[in-house]
Design an enzyme around this catalytic site. Structure first.
Site, PDB file in Angstrom:
ATOM      1  CE  LYS A   1       0.010  13.788  -4.943  1.00  0.00           C
ATOM      2  NZ  LYS A   1       1.171  12.887  -5.056  1.00  0.00           N
TER       3      LYS A   1
ATOM      4  CD  GLN B   1       4.555  13.797  -4.099  1.00  0.00           C
ATOM      5  OE1 GLN B   1       3.441  13.420  -3.755  1.00  0.00           O
ATOM      6  NE2 GLN B   1       4.838  14.068  -5.353  1.00  0.00           N
TER       7      GLN B   1
ATOM      8  CG  ASP C   1       1.112   6.977  -5.295  1.00  0.00           C
ATOM      9  OD1 ASP C   1       0.445   7.727  -6.024  1.00  0.00           O
ATOM     10  OD2 ASP C   1       2.021   7.371  -4.540  1.00  0.00           O
TER      11      ASP C   1
HETATM   12  N1  GUN Z   1       5.779  12.142  -7.712  1.00  0.00           N
HETATM   13  C1  GUN Z   1       5.354  12.494  -8.950  1.00  0.00           C
HETATM   14  N2  GUN Z   1       4.189  11.875  -9.242  1.00  0.00           N
HETATM   15  C2  GUN Z   1       3.870  11.127  -8.163  1.00  0.00           C
HETATM   16  C3  GUN Z   1       2.768  10.285  -7.854  1.00  0.00           C
HETATM   17  O1  GUN Z   1       1.845  10.070  -8.636  1.00  0.00           O
HETATM   18  N3  GUN Z   1       2.812   9.713  -6.625  1.00  0.00           N
HETATM   19  C4  GUN Z   1       3.816   9.921  -5.752  1.00  0.00           C
HETATM   20  N4  GUN Z   1       3.770   9.291  -4.587  1.00  0.00           N
HETATM   21  N5  GUN Z   1       4.850  10.681  -6.008  1.00  0.00           N
HETATM   22  C5  GUN Z   1       4.864  11.303  -7.204  1.00  0.00           C
END
Ligand code: GUN
Length: 281
Positions: free
Chosen positions: A53, A97, A120
């Site tokens: 990311k 996350q 998100d």
């Molecule tokens: N963990 C696995 N997929 C995601 C996601 O799309 N966003 C976040 N914040 N955590 C994750």
């Protein structure tokens, strides 16, 4: 003959477009688009996702603000950080996350992210708006699936779509997006009866259940589009999706591979949401 949906190529094209938007924002507003990325603990998969990311931010001209918290972080410490980021004018999006350490009440912490910075798309308000087909920040993976369908001109309107999986992060928003695009949608899950028969009706089958090679050729209608959201390891430790790609592909008109399908699109949609969030604030 089937077409493989090239998520890597699509993602690269989209990232170039997002970069132009981020540059235009900087010119207009006088600061960079900002994304805060919060990682608590040392989950190896999360570390990889967060690294990717941050790399995607660099690629798209978005300034990333990374916060690495220890596994032992308290609920209060995490909440104080989120509150600070919520107030910070340089931060347009907040990404916490998941999964969070088990002693943390994730729902309570995530509720502190303002809807306008919820890149998100996990908040009740964004999820509710999506279900009402109103403008909102949409969860990244299902949004990436829709962009892939759009760019490959896969017909959705009036088609029968089956979503395997009912998670808040993928299955439910996926079903809503397909419904908003005028598909006839069925959501299947672990308690669904006659699962194979349901899948066989699908013009578009989206697999988001987290079970390696779960979707086999006998579950797929001839000419279907099969979208694989899974990221698993097979018996040899090799990365694979929820779909048995090698055996399913010949039945499809379109299919996404793992890796190189929806995965790269997911992170791209996070960048996309961050630029949208910045422009709206
Ligand atoms: N963990 C696995 N997929 C995601 C996601 O799309 N966003 C976040 N914040 N955590 C994750």
């Amino acid at each position: 003959m089937y077409t493989v949906i090239d998520g890597k190529k699509l993602a690269a094209e989209m990232r170039a477009e997002i970069k132009l938007s981020a540059e235009a924002f900087k010119k207009r507003v006088g600061r960079e688009v900002g994304l805060a990325v919060v990682l608590a603990g040392e989950n190896p998969a999360s570390q990889v996702y967060v690294r990717n990311k941050i790399k995607a931010c660099e690629e798209t001209g978005i300034k990333s603000y990374a916060y690495y918290l220890p596994e032992s972080v308290s609920q209060n410490q995490l909440e104080e950080l989120i509150k600070e980021l919520a107030e910070d004018n340089n931060i347009d999006g907040i990404l916490v996350q998941l999964p969070l350490p088990t002693h943390i009440d994730a729902k309570r912490a995530l509720e502190l992210i303002p809807t306008c910075k919820d890149v998100d798309g996990f908040s009740a308000e964004n999820a509710g708006k999506l279900s009402q087909n109103s403008d909102c920040l949409v969860a990244c993976t299902p949004n990436g699936v829709m962009k892939a369908l759009e760019r490959y001109k896969v017909p959705v309107k009036g088609k029968k779509a089956v979503v395997l999986g009912r998670s808040d992060i993928v299955g439910k928003p996926m079903a809503m997006l397909l419904l908003n695009a005028d598909a006839t949608v069925t959501i299947c899950h672990s308690k669904t009866q006659n699962l194979k028969e349901e899948c066989l009706k699908a013009d578009i089958l989206v697999a988001a259940i987290g079970k390696a090679k779960f979707v086999t050729a006998d579950m797929v209608k001839d000419g279907a589009t099969v979208i694989d959201v899974g990221i698993n390891r097979d018996e040899n430790g090799k990365l694979c999706g929820d779909v048995d790609f090698e055996n399913v592909k010949d039945k499809c008109s379109y299919i996404t591979p793992v890796p190189g399908g929806i995965g790269p699109m997911t992170i791209t949609m996070l960048m996309y949401n961050t630029v949208i969030a910045a422009s709206r604030r």
